[in-house]
Design a protein around this motif. Structure first.
Motif, PDB file in Angstrom:
ATOM      1  N   LEU A  53       1.101  -1.059   0.646  1.00 37.54           N
ATOM      2  CA  LEU A  53       0.108  -0.435   0.222  1.00 37.54           C
ATOM      3  C   LEU A  53       0.774   1.472   0.146  1.00 37.54           C
ATOM      4  CD1 LEU A  53      -2.708  -0.773   2.174  1.00 37.54           C
ATOM      5  CD2 LEU A  53      -2.690  -1.164   0.097  1.00 37.54           C
ATOM      6  N   LYS A  54       2.059   1.037   0.355  1.00 34.37           N
ATOM      7  CA  LYS A  54       3.516   2.259   0.464  1.00 34.37           C
ATOM      8  C   LYS A  54       3.193   2.801  -0.940  1.00 34.37           C
ATOM      9  CE  LYS A  54       3.212   1.959   5.201  1.00 34.37           C
ATOM     10  NZ  LYS A  54       2.368   2.610   6.439  1.00 34.37           N
ATOM     11  N   PHE A  55       3.508   1.926  -1.392  1.00 36.17           N
ATOM     12  CA  PHE A  55       3.779   2.357  -2.111  1.00 36.17           C
ATOM     13  C   PHE A  55       3.477   3.280  -4.137  1.00 36.17           C
ATOM     14  CE2 PHE A  55       6.649  -2.115  -2.049  1.00 36.17           C
ATOM     15  CZ  PHE A  55       7.960  -1.291  -1.945  1.00 36.17           C
ATOM     16  N   PHE A  56       1.949   2.903  -3.424  1.00 34.08           N
ATOM     17  CA  PHE A  56       1.260   3.322  -4.180  1.00 34.08           C
ATOM     18  C   PHE A  56       0.510   4.861  -3.302  1.00 34.08           C
ATOM     19  CE2 PHE A  56       1.062  -0.621  -5.426  1.00 34.08           C
ATOM     20  CZ  PHE A  56       1.907  -0.740  -6.980  1.00 34.08           C
ATOM     21  N   ALA A  57      -0.364   5.787  -4.515  1.00 29.53           N
ATOM     22  CA  ALA A  57      -0.254   7.194  -4.166  1.00 29.53           C
ATOM     23  C   ALA A  57      -2.334   6.958  -4.374  1.00 29.53           C
ATOM     24  CB  ALA A  57       0.200   8.158  -4.066  1.00 29.53           C
ATOM     25  N   SER A  58      -2.978   6.512  -5.386  1.00 34.14           N
ATOM     26  CA  SER A  58      -3.996   6.608  -5.878  1.00 34.14           C
ATOM     27  C   SER A  58      -4.596   5.494  -4.747  1.00 34.14           C
ATOM     28  CB  SER A  58      -4.190   6.844  -7.168  1.00 34.14           C
ATOM     29  OG  SER A  58      -3.620   5.506  -7.654  1.00 34.14           O
ATOM     30  N   ARG A  59      -6.228   5.680  -4.531  1.00 33.10           N
ATOM     31  CA  ARG A  59      -6.427   4.835  -3.558  1.00 33.10           C
ATOM     32  C   ARG A  59      -7.235   3.839  -5.051  1.00 33.10           C
ATOM     33  NH1 ARG A  59     -11.867   4.262  -3.600  1.00 33.10           N
ATOM     34  NH2 ARG A  59     -12.909   3.036  -0.977  1.00 33.10           N
ATOM     35  N   ILE A  60      -7.453   3.711  -5.762  1.00 33.65           N
ATOM     36  CA  ILE A  60      -7.805   2.514  -6.604  1.00 33.65           C
ATOM     37  C   ILE A  60      -6.309   2.097  -7.126  1.00 33.65           C
ATOM     38  CG2 ILE A  60      -8.161   1.827  -9.266  1.00 33.65           C
ATOM     39  CD1 ILE A  60     -10.074   3.131  -8.062  1.00 33.65           C
ATOM     40  N   ALA A  61      -5.622   2.187  -7.178  1.00 31.23           N
ATOM     41  CA  ALA A  61      -4.012   1.702  -7.219  1.00 31.23           C
ATOM     42  C   ALA A  61      -3.633   0.848  -5.825  1.00 31.23           C
ATOM     43  CB  ALA A  61      -2.895   2.419  -7.852  1.00 31.23           C
ATOM     44  N   LYS A  62      -4.283   1.915  -4.733  1.00 32.95           N
ATOM     45  CA  LYS A  62      -4.177   0.458  -3.729  1.00 32.95           C
ATOM     46  C   LYS A  62      -4.850  -0.158  -3.182  1.00 32.95           C
ATOM     47  CE  LYS A  62      -2.108   4.379  -1.204  1.00 32.95           C
ATOM     48  NZ  LYS A  62      -2.714   5.671   0.699  1.00 32.95           N
ATOM     49  N   ILE A  63      -5.856  -0.138  -4.072  1.00 39.58           N
ATOM     50  CA  ILE A  63      -7.197  -1.334  -3.896  1.00 39.58           C
ATOM     51  C   ILE A  63      -6.823  -2.384  -4.569  1.00 39.58           C
ATOM     52  CG2 ILE A  63      -9.652  -1.269  -3.985  1.00 39.58           C
ATOM     53  CD1 ILE A  63     -10.316   1.136  -3.026  1.00 39.58           C
ATOM     54  N   ILE A  64      -6.604  -1.941  -5.897  1.00 33.40           N
ATOM     55  CA  ILE A  64      -5.700  -3.236  -6.996  1.00 33.40           C
ATOM     56  C   ILE A  64      -4.597  -3.657  -6.710  1.00 33.40           C
ATOM     57  CG2 ILE A  64      -5.314  -4.248  -9.361  1.00 33.40           C
ATOM     58  CD1 ILE A  64      -7.185  -1.098  -9.496  1.00 33.40           C
ATOM     59  N   SER A  65      -3.613  -3.029  -5.966  1.00 36.80           N
ATOM     60  CA  SER A  65      -2.290  -3.998  -5.892  1.00 36.80           C
ATOM     61  C   SER A  65      -2.360  -4.667  -4.370  1.00 36.80           C
ATOM     62  CB  SER A  65      -1.432  -2.882  -5.573  1.00 36.80           C
ATOM     63  OG  SER A  65      -1.716  -1.916  -4.269  1.00 36.80           O
ATOM     64  N   PHE A  66      -2.846  -4.011  -3.626  1.00 31.41           N
ATOM     65  CA  PHE A  66      -3.592  -4.731  -2.342  1.00 31.41           C
ATOM     66  C   PHE A  66      -4.589  -6.346  -2.659  1.00 31.41           C
ATOM     67  CE2 PHE A  66      -5.560  -6.190   1.680  1.00 31.41           C
ATOM     68  CZ  PHE A  66      -5.394  -5.900   2.286  1.00 31.41           C
ATOM     69  N   SER A  67      -5.019  -6.027  -3.335  1.00 29.67           N
ATOM     70  CA  SER A  67      -6.096  -6.942  -3.746  1.00 29.67           C
ATOM     71  C   SER A  67      -5.481  -8.392  -4.361  1.00 29.67           C
ATOM     72  CB  SER A  67      -7.631  -6.622  -4.445  1.00 29.67           C
ATOM     73  OG  SER A  67      -8.008  -6.097  -3.579  1.00 29.67           O
ATOM     74  N   LEU A  68      -4.330  -7.659  -5.473  1.00 29.00           N
ATOM     75  CA  LEU A  68      -3.579  -9.232  -6.328  1.00 29.00           C
ATOM     76  C   LEU A  68      -3.313  -9.411  -4.934  1.00 29.00           C
ATOM     77  CD1 LEU A  68      -3.232  -9.982  -9.048  1.00 29.00           C
ATOM     78  CD2 LEU A  68      -1.403  -7.867  -9.366  1.00 29.00           C
ATOM     79  N   PHE A  69      -1.863  -9.165  -4.566  1.00 33.26           N
ATOM     80  CA  PHE A  69      -1.283  -9.527  -3.483  1.00 33.26           C
ATOM     81  C   PHE A  69      -1.676 -10.684  -2.940  1.00 33.26           C
ATOM     82  CE2 PHE A  69       1.489  -7.123  -5.897  1.00 33.26           C
ATOM     83  CZ  PHE A  69       2.684  -7.304  -6.233  1.00 33.26           C
TER      84      PHE A  69
END
Length: 97
Positions: free
Chosen positions: A21-37
């Motif tokens: 979550l720390k690597f991304f600034a936008s909310r959408i990117a945080k949600i997608i990266s967290f869900s993916l991993f």
């Protein structure tokens, strides 16, 4: 004992996914990266077809890559997609800027 190991594995998966979550600034990117991993780490499936034992999907992918020429990702893709969409929906409610 096996339940303790699975509990540690789930907690470590959550911690590692939360670090992304720390690597991304936008909310959408945080949600997608967290869900993916999170889905990548929490996907479990049978060790081999017909077995009663289950293992994490990431380890099954590595074993398939090493041991066989024929990689059967489709048996792991279904539980991954289901977990990804469940995580995506739950992450949308939980992750706020």
């Amino acid at each position: 004992m096996i339940y303790f190991i699975w509990l540690i594995y789930i907690i470590l998966s959550f911690i590692i996914s939360s670090l992304f979550l720390k690597f991304f600034a936008s909310r959408i990117a945080k949600i997608i990266s967290f869900s993916l991993f999170m889905s990548l780490f929490l996907t479990t499936w049978f060790i081999f077809p017909g077995s009663k034992d289950v293992a994490p999907g990431i380890s099954l992918i590595f074993i398939d890559l090493i041991s066989q020429n024929d990689i059967n990702f489709l048996r792991l893709l279904r539980p991954f997609i289901i977990l990804f969409f469940i995580n995506l929906i739950l992450s949308d409610f939980l992750i706020r800027d």
